[in-house]
Design an enzyme around this catalytic site. Structure first.
Site, PDB file in Angstrom:
ATOM      1  N   GLU A 173      40.687  40.074  33.476  1.00 36.60           N
ATOM      2  CA  GLU A 173      40.552  39.778  34.913  1.00 36.60           C
ATOM      3  C   GLU A 173      40.069  40.993  35.711  1.00 36.60           C
ATOM      4  O   GLU A 173      39.784  40.881  36.890  1.00 36.60           O
ATOM      5  CB  GLU A 173      41.890  39.243  35.460  1.00 36.60           C
ATOM      6  CG  GLU A 173      42.980  40.297  35.690  1.00 36.60           C
ATOM      7  CD  GLU A 173      43.754  40.695  34.436  1.00 36.60           C
ATOM      8  OE1 GLU A 173      43.299  40.393  33.314  1.00 36.60           O
ATOM      9  OE2 GLU A 173      44.807  41.338  34.591  1.00 36.60           O
TER      10      GLU A 173
ATOM     11  N   HIS B 160      42.409  44.076  30.164  1.00 37.81           N
ATOM     12  CA  HIS B 160      42.590  43.119  31.251  1.00 37.81           C
ATOM     13  C   HIS B 160      41.269  42.400  31.513  1.00 37.81           C
ATOM     14  O   HIS B 160      40.417  42.933  32.216  1.00 37.81           O
ATOM     15  CB  HIS B 160      43.033  43.840  32.528  1.00 37.81           C
ATOM     16  CG  HIS B 160      44.440  44.344  32.458  1.00 37.81           C
ATOM     17  ND1 HIS B 160      45.508  43.618  32.926  1.00 37.81           N
ATOM     18  CD2 HIS B 160      44.956  45.483  31.948  1.00 37.81           C
ATOM     19  CE1 HIS B 160      46.627  44.283  32.715  1.00 37.81           C
ATOM     20  NE2 HIS B 160      46.312  45.434  32.124  1.00 37.81           N
TER      21      HIS B 160
ATOM     22  N   CYS C 236      47.624  42.395  27.717  1.00 40.02           N
ATOM     23  CA  CYS C 236      48.216  43.733  27.786  1.00 40.02           C
ATOM     24  C   CYS C 236      49.674  43.678  27.320  1.00 40.02           C
ATOM     25  O   CYS C 236      49.926  43.432  26.154  1.00 40.02           O
ATOM     26  CB  CYS C 236      48.051  44.315  29.191  1.00 40.02           C
ATOM     27  SG  CYS C 236      48.335  46.087  29.256  1.00 40.02           S
TER      28      CYS C 236
END
Lengths: 279, 235
Positions: free
Chosen positions: B202, B200, B91
């Site tokens: 994650e 993202h 990001c």
């Protein structure tokens, strides 16, 4: 194309998930971490954990049982987690993020001092600052001929009315740096009579950030309606999935069938068997 | 013990360092990298030795503040990446791989040529799940792609939360694109051993975690030459 989200909200009181009607008559539903993980596995695009008694009790937010719930939930989730309830300062936002939240919802504190939104957005980025707005339609007498903004902001978990127009307040929050709005209709909350489509659409049209609609979901049709007619980016559900009226995967299937772009249910590709985010 | 080890465990975990540029939430990312098998350290840019297999630039906060924190190690960092030390920018971390940003003053690492500009969408931030379309190869998992991590992960959708996007001077570094309201921007870039993702991983479910695992595995040293400290260099 940006997909429409189905967000599952867990209202947490003393470490347990509860659900009420119009913010009253709370019933206990279960363990927040177990439920959050289950909903995520079923395809929830986001999880919201709200400490619903923190503001009223003047408790320090994100401490004790709630902090533990956030930490344990964050440990098991691979989708975004929003945390709210009693957040008063940039330090509280920091504490929530450190406990594992990805976004933090600020409600009463922003009404008291809108600059808290700016401070949080400057330090952590607007994408993690959610302005949470609880709105109630003003009695006709008070609202005159209703007008374009017949909703009033209510703070402290639905306990304290204000004179703020909800649409005006939504614009103000965005102006102060909020990157997303979570708009709850208190009139509709827990009634399962459908979202307040007027409220959602009016705010969605008035602001340039994503709007999450909350309060009133009774069926998959309601969810689709608030995403289509209500122009919400995301629909938040709680009671209907807690009580098994609908399932998360069933709601997403209905969203896809209604032609909405949905994660895990690509319209132009064969549906995948698994949408579950749990590795 | 002395002499070369010719048998036994040939591989150690990838050593990964997250450069914490002070903007807060790296919890999710740290959890994701650990789950992906990384041996993880979290360090302030000014204190880091950059002696890892993979350097991770995390993704939360504002460009200027992060650029300021990176300024002290900008040259060392560019040298390390020039020596083929691997990096992953997520990001804002991806945006920091480029030269500059419309978001505010400050210099990015300039590992990739181009700048960062505000998204052209009506609703900003671009927040939520969106399709990740591979630049070449098949959009289908398991059917080949130019981006090995995307292919291995079968990642076709991911979670985004950003208001700005990278505009590379040379789009050949782009291995995947994403579109929002008519603005098509790079969602994955690669240059040598440097990877950037606008989404993202994650927060992108099981495929996102698999993507991290692929990146972490890719930098894992292949051979253990000797006992003690003499590990082979990462490839």
């Amino acid at each position: 194309m940006l997909m429409r989200r189905l967000v599952v909200c867990l209202d947490v009181d003393a470490g347990r998930v509860v659900k009420g009607t119009r913010f009253q008559r709370l019933r206990e539903i279960g363990d927040p971490v177990v439920l959050a993980e289950r909903y995520a596995r079923q395809g929830a695009d986001e999880i919201v954990l709200l400490d619903i008694s923190a503001t009223a009790a003047h408790r320090t937010p994100i401490h004790g049982a709630m902090a533990e719930v956030v930490r344990r939930a964050a440990e098991r989730l691979w989708v975004p987690l929003t945390v709210g309830g009693g957040i008063r300062s940039v330090e509280d936002v920091d504490a929530a993020l450190r406990a594992g939240a990805d976004k933090v919802a600020i409600n009463s504190a922003a009404v008291r001092r809108p600059a808290v939104l700016t401070e949080a957005a400057t330090r952590f980025g607007a994408q993690c600052v959610v302005a949470s707005i609880d709105a109630r339609r003003a009695p006709v007498a008070a609202a005159g001929d209703a007008g374009p903004d017949p909703w009033r902001v209510v703070v402290r978990g639905g306990r304290t009315p204000t004179n703020l127009g909800a649409v005006d307040w939504a614009r103000t929050c965005v102006g102060h740096g909020a990157g997303e709005l979570l708009v709850t209709s208190i009139d509709a909350d827990g009634t399962r009579g459908g979202y307040d489509l007027d409220l959602t659409r009016t705010i969605a049209d008035a602001v340039t950030v994503p709007v999450v609609a909350s309060g009133g979901a009774g069926s998959a049709a309601d969810v689709c309606a608030v995403l289509q007619q209500g122009r919400a980016d995301a629909a938040l559900v709680a009671g209907i999935v807690h009580d098994g009226v609908e399932t998360v995967s069933g709601l997403k299937r209905a969203m896809a069938a209604a032609g909405l772009p949905v994660r895990g249910w690509p319209a132009t590709r064969p549906a995948r068997a698994e949408v579950g985010p749990t590795p | 013990m002395s002499g070369p080890i010719v048998s036994g465990p040939a591989r150690r975990p990838s050593r990964v360092v997250i450069l914490d540029h002070g903007s807060g939430n790296i919890h999710s990312l740290a959890k994701g990298l650990r789950a992906a098998g990384a041996e993880l350290r979290i360090e302030s840019p000014s204190a880091t030795a950059l002696d890892a297999d993979l350097i991770v630039l995390p993704g939360v906060g504002a460009f200027s503040a992060a650029a300021e924190r990176l300024a002290a190690i900008r040259t060392r960092m560019r040298d390390a990446l020039g020596r083929d030390v691997a990096a992953l920018g997520i990001c804002l971390g991806m945006q920091l791989l480029f030269e500059e940003s419309e978001e505010g003053p400050g210099r990015g690492l300039g590992v990739l040529a181009g700048r960062v500009t505000r998204l052209g969408a009506a609703r900003v931030p671009h927040m939520g799940w969106n399709a990740v379309e591979r630049a070449q190869g098949s959009p289908w998992p398991g059917m080949g792609s130019d981006d090995p991590a995307l292919a291995r992960a079968g990642l076709v959708e991911a979670y985004f939360a950003h208001g700005y996007a990278c505009r590379p001077t040379d789009p050949s570094c782009v291995t995947a694109w994403t579109s929002v309201a008519g603005d098509r921007f790079p969602s994955v870039v690669r240059a040598g051993s440097v990877v950037g993702t606008q989404f993202h991983p994650e927060k992108s479910g099981a495929p996102g975690l698999e993507f991290l695992r692929a990146v972490v595995d890719d930098v894992r040293p292949r051979v253990c030459r000797a006992a003690g400290s003499a590990w082979s260099a990462p490839r």
